[in-house]
Design an enzyme around this catalytic site. Structure first.
Site, PDB file in Angstrom:
ATOM      1  N   HIS A  33       0.848  -1.194   0.000  1.00  0.00           N
ATOM      2  CA  HIS A  33       0.000   0.000   0.000  1.00  0.00           C
ATOM      3  C   HIS A  33       0.886   1.248   0.000  1.00  0.00           C
ATOM      4  CE1 HIS A  33       0.848   0.448   4.260  1.00  0.00           C
ATOM      5  NE2 HIS A  33       0.327  -0.742   4.535  1.00  0.00           N
ATOM      6  N   HIS A  36       4.099   1.445   2.229  1.00  0.00           N
ATOM      7  CA  HIS A  36       5.297   0.793   1.673  1.00  0.00           C
ATOM      8  C   HIS A  36       5.872   1.642   0.541  1.00  0.00           C
ATOM      9  CE1 HIS A  36       2.650  -2.709   2.939  1.00  0.00           C
ATOM     10  NE2 HIS A  36       3.645  -2.741   3.804  1.00  0.00           N
ATOM     11  N   CYS A 142       2.659 -11.607  19.174  1.00  0.00           N
ATOM     12  CA  CYS A 142       1.668 -11.111  18.195  1.00  0.00           C
ATOM     13  C   CYS A 142       2.104 -11.598  16.820  1.00  0.00           C
ATOM     14  CB  CYS A 142       1.555  -9.593  18.205  1.00  0.00           C
ATOM     15  SG  CYS A 142       0.550  -9.009  16.812  1.00  0.00           S
ATOM     16  N   CYS A 145       2.592  -8.808  14.156  1.00  0.00           N
ATOM     17  CA  CYS A 145       3.877  -8.091  14.269  1.00  0.00           C
ATOM     18  C   CYS A 145       5.043  -9.058  14.156  1.00  0.00           C
ATOM     19  CB  CYS A 145       4.035  -7.426  15.637  1.00  0.00           C
ATOM     20  SG  CYS A 145       2.887  -6.144  16.014  1.00  0.00           S
ATOM     21  N   CYS A 159      -2.601  -6.222  21.223  1.00  0.00           N
ATOM     22  CA  CYS A 159      -1.411  -5.683  20.565  1.00  0.00           C
ATOM     23  C   CYS A 159      -1.630  -4.192  20.272  1.00  0.00           C
ATOM     24  CB  CYS A 159      -1.168  -6.448  19.254  1.00  0.00           C
ATOM     25  SG  CYS A 159      -0.066  -5.557  18.136  1.00  0.00           S
ATOM     26  N   HIS A 162      -1.929  -3.853  16.244  1.00  0.00           N
ATOM     27  CA  HIS A 162      -2.974  -4.535  15.485  1.00  0.00           C
ATOM     28  C   HIS A 162      -4.313  -4.674  16.221  1.00  0.00           C
ATOM     29  CE1 HIS A 162       0.771  -5.797  13.464  1.00  0.00           C
ATOM     30  NE2 HIS A 162       0.031  -5.624  12.398  1.00  0.00           N
ATOM     31  N   LYS A 312      -6.865   5.693  10.500  1.00  0.00           N
ATOM     32  CA  LYS A 312      -5.836   4.674  10.361  1.00  0.00           C
ATOM     33  C   LYS A 312      -6.161   3.814   9.136  1.00  0.00           C
ATOM     34  CE  LYS A 312      -3.657   1.015  12.931  1.00  0.00           C
ATOM     35  NZ  LYS A 312      -3.538   0.198  14.093  1.00  0.00           N
ATOM     36  N   LYS A 315      -7.403  -2.827   6.494  1.00  0.00           N
ATOM     37  CA  LYS A 315      -8.163  -3.606   5.529  1.00  0.00           C
ATOM     38  C   LYS A 315      -9.639  -3.629   5.911  1.00  0.00           C
ATOM     39  CE  LYS A 315      -6.887  -7.838   3.337  1.00  0.00           C
ATOM     40  NZ  LYS A 315      -6.181  -9.077   3.626  1.00  0.00           N
TER      41      LYS A 315
END
Ligand code: ME8
Length: 513
Positions: A33, A36, A142, A145, A159, A162, A312, A315
């Site tokens: 995305h 990156h 996690c 991660c 976490c 996440h 944030k 997905k």
């Protein structure tokens, strides 16, 4: 300007400076995305800038594949992990191409010939120095991660990144004596031997270290982590993914398979990463290198995160921006430009279509695009398309030299948004020069001097924007008859870029609205 100020430190036998820059290696359980894409683009700007300075440059990027989350995803889909890894690694490499990342190597950690040997060699060095021991890990993990957590790291039992509950683990594995390296890592960061920027991130990591570093698990049972790098001398264990993934920075340039190339580029001049993985890079990684008696990287740049229209990216919210779609819609240069401008130094940034459009219109189309078309049109109309001989305007000339100097410092920081702002400042000044001197009404020596000065300024801009927007900068270079490469720190600074008599081409608008 002293060359050393701009270039990576080490001088090679051929007299050239080297510059080695890396992106994180990305997980292959999901699509790339804009987060990156941002990191890779920022890294690419540094690589292209150093190539422009004539440095022997190497950009490494790639994918991090030996993860538990991939094993679990494959189980769910009823396929081999490798199949999923191949699918996404291809996608990441394609996105690097679409973003025009000028990588020299794309490393995959499933590469048994060029990643595993180096990772195992590091293990052996650390183990034989007495810094690895066997123990029982009891605690939290996690999977998203791929990281170990303690209760106090969690937010409401979940976490912090996440928002999912971590797994409870109790297993036999090996530990790395991270606790033994706290003082040395602290000293390296404090003294700037391993420079961590921005300062807020540096202070954050120093306070983590001051709180005491605990030993970390560095392997997982092979029956759980069914893919990965085997622990040397123990078939029942695989190297913990982060422990081997970090070694990609060595293996990618030849550690374990091309020692000559490794010696040429190591240590890394800068690792570029996002803020969520700073502990791995600022504490565990330097400790591993110290334990293996290898030189530390010179710098770690930790950038902030993108949110999407204030939220944030996730997905489940369906608001993850796909770089392929974005480039398809707007072209790669505007996307690179926007990403680099939208993330302020040391802070998070927001992706907004509205801001994208505004920035495109004002900074690219109205300012830079307009400057190019005004100067080229004037040369065409008034001088038969040939740059006239004339006296340089001392103020604008001085400003060009100043821009080089400031850009070098800003990219050394590295401050990408500010670097672009600085270049835009030169564009505004040149546009103002046209207005204030009413160049379109000038004649004779005045006109010649103005157009000669503007052509040089545009030439410098065509080169200085190149690391950021290589496609459009390249088009502008072509119109000015300017070569894109073969420069070095000295020749880049030279004032005359488009000598009198050069035939220039007006062309279509660089940034059509
Ligand atoms: O962490 N904004 O891989 P990963 C800006 N495999 N950058 C972002 C971002 C966002 N919203 N989201 C991700 C891993 N990134 C490990 C790394 S390195 C030895 C191993 C960028 O696929 C940012 O650079 O989760 C972040 O650090 C990286 O992607 C994480 O990619």
């Amino acid at each position: 300007m002293a060359k050393t100020e701009q270039s990576g430190g080490k001088t090679l036998a051929n007299g050239r400076k080297k510059f080695y820059v890396t992106t994180p290696i990305y997980y292959v359980n999901d699509k790339p995305h804009i987060g990156h894409a941002y990191t890779s683009t920022a890294t690419d700007v540094l690589a292209r800038w150093h190539r422009l300075l004539g440095d022997d440059t190497f950009l490494l990027t790639g994918t991090d594949e030996n993860t538990l989350k991939l094993v679990e995803k494959a189980k769910k889909e009823g396929v081999e992990p490798r199949e999923i890894a191949d699918r996404y690694a291809e996608r990441f490499e394609a996105s690097a191409k679409v973003m025009e990342i000028s990588y020299d190597r794309f490393i995959r950690t499933t590469d048994e010939a060029k990643h595993h040997p180096g990772a195992q060699e590091i293990w052996k060095r650390i183990e034989s120095a007495g810094h690895i021991y066997k123990g029982t890990y009891e605690g939290l993990y996690c999977v998203d991660c791929e990281a170990y957590y303690t209760e106090k790291d969690l937010t409401d039992g979940k976490c912090p990144i996440h928002s999912t509950p971590p797994q409870k683990l109790k297993e036999e594995n090996y530990f790395f004596k991270l606790s033994a390296f706290g003082d040395q890592v602290k000293e390296a960061i404090d003294s700037g031997k391993y420079e961590v920027v921005p300062e807020t991130r540096r202070n954050e990591i120093l306070s983590v270290i001051a709180g005491g570093l605990k030993d970390v698990s560095c392997s997982r049972p092979a029956d759980k982590l069914t893919m990965g790098v085997p622990v040397p001398g123990d078939d029942t264990q695989r190297m913990y993914v982060w422990f081997e993934a970090l070694t990609n920075y060595l293996n990618g340039i030849g550690f374990g398979w091309d020692e000559k190339r490794f010696a040429r580029y190591w240590p890394a001049d800068i690792h570029v990463i996002g803020k969520e993985i700073s502990r791995f890079h600022a504490a565990i990684w330097p400790a591993m290198l110290l334990a293996a008696e290898l030189p530390l990287p010179k710098k770690l740049y930790v950038h902030g995160f993108f949110t999407m229209e204030g939220e944030k990216m996730s997905k489940s919210k369906g608001n993850v921006v796909d770089p392929f779609e974005l480039v398809e819609k707007h072209g790669v240069d505007p996307v690179r430009y926007y990403l680099l401008r939208a993330l302020p130094y040391a802070e998070d940034g927001d992706f907004s279509e509205r801001r994208f459009k505004e920035m495109y219109d004002s900074e690219l189309a109205n300012d830079l695009g307009n400057l190019a078309s005004r100067v080229l049109t004037l040369v065409e109309k008034k001088c038969d398309g040939k740059v006239p001989e004339g006296k340089a305007d001392p103020k604008l000339k001085e400003h060009v030299a100043q821009t080089h100097h400031e850009l070098a410092n800003l990219l050394d920081a590295p401050k990408f948004a500010e670097a672009l702002e600085r270049l835009n400042g030169l564009v505004s000044l040149a546009n103002r020069f046209i207005e204030e001197n009413k160049v379109y009404q000038q004649e004779g020596d005045d006109l010649n001097g103005s157009l000669y000065t503007l052509a040089q300024t545009l030439g410098h801009l065509a080169l200085l924007y190149q690391p950021f927007i290589p496609g459009k900068a390249g088009e502008l270079q072509q119109r000015l008859g300017l070569k894109p490469d073969g420069w070095d720190a000295d020749s880049l600074l030279e004032w005359e870029k488009v000598p009198a008599g050069t035939k220039v081409a007006k062309g279509e608008p660089l940034f059509p609205k």
